[in-house]
Motif scaffolding. Structure first.
Motif, short mmCIF file in Angstrom:
data_model
loop_
_atom_site.label_atom_id
_atom_site.label_comp_id
_atom_site.label_asym_id
_atom_site.label_seq_id
_atom_site.Cartn_x
_atom_site.Cartn_y
_atom_site.Cartn_z
N LEU A 94 36.91 29.62 32.71
CA LEU A 94 37.80 30.71 32.33
C LEU A 94 38.65 31.15 33.52
N TYR A 95 38.04 31.21 34.69
CA TYR A 95 38.79 31.60 35.90
C TYR A 95 39.92 30.61 36.17
N LEU A 96 39.64 29.32 36.04
CA LEU A 96 40.68 28.31 36.25
C LEU A 96 41.84 28.53 35.30
N VAL A 101 47.44 30.42 34.23
CA VAL A 101 48.42 31.08 33.37
C VAL A 101 48.89 32.44 33.89
N ALA A 102 48.18 33.03 34.85
CA ALA A 102 48.58 34.36 35.31
C ALA A 102 48.49 34.54 36.82
N GLY A 103 47.45 34.02 37.44
CA GLY A 103 47.35 34.14 38.89
C GLY A 103 48.53 33.49 39.59
N THR A 104 49.03 32.45 38.99
CA THR A 104 50.18 31.74 39.55
C THR A 104 51.42 32.63 39.65
N VAL A 135 44.95 37.27 37.85
CA VAL A 135 43.73 36.88 37.13
C VAL A 135 43.17 38.10 36.38
N ALA A 136 43.14 39.26 37.03
CA ALA A 136 42.63 40.47 36.38
C ALA A 136 43.47 40.83 35.16
N ASN A 137 44.79 40.69 35.27
CA ASN A 137 45.65 40.97 34.12
C ASN A 137 45.35 40.03 32.96
N GLN A 138 45.13 38.77 33.26
CA GLN A 138 44.83 37.81 32.20
C GLN A 138 43.47 38.09 31.56
#
Length: 148
Positions: A94-96, A101-104, A135-138
């Motif tokens: 899930l982290y990947l 999709v969002a950390g990037t 990542v937190a937002n996703q």
């Protein structure tokens, strides 16, 4: 005004990328469509944009040499994950997905937004924070979707 325009072209590219798998025509998106999208990204980073929205990103890439191509490519890989599965067995998986999709997005914007000259935080800390925020937002989006 230049900084705002340059910064905003990234979210436009990200939105367009996300629409490939979550938009109205998502049912027709295939791995081949993502291959073509990635080819357009090649054009952006080579200074050969396909359309005016790609041209805005190509202009920002040229103006800010620290912009790294890797987060853009990783985001496309996240869209490929959307095509393949919607459930993840482990938090690492899930982290990947969340990174892609969002950390990037955070990693894409740091070179344009920069680090305040008076900041005590080093560049690595700023990038880590931008990544963590994405990542937190996703994760929050996923939790919200589960509730719905």
């Amino acid at each position: 005004m230049w900084l705002l325009t340059s910064w905003m072209c990234r979210p436009v590219w990200c939105r367009r990328t996300d629409e490939l798998v979550d938009g109205p025509n998502a049912a027709h998106t295939s791995a081949l469509a993502l291959d073509r999208w990635e080819s357009r990204l090649d054009g952006v980073f080579a200074g050969r944009p396909y359309d005016m929205l790609d041209a805005a990103l190509a202009d920002a890439v040229a103006a800010f040499p620290a912009v790294d191509e890797r987060p853009f490519r990783d985001m496309v890989q996240g869209m490929r994950m959307d095509l393949a599965k919607s459930r993840y067995a482990t938090f690492d998986e899930l982290y990947l997905y969340c990174y892609r999709v969002a950390g990037t997005v955070g990693l894409m914007t740091v070179p344009v937004m920069g680090v305040s000259p008076g900041s005590q935080a080093g560049v690595e800390t700023v990038y880590a924070g931008a990544l963590a925020l994405g990542v937190a937002n996703q994760l929050t989006n996923i939790l919200r979707d589960v509730g719905e």
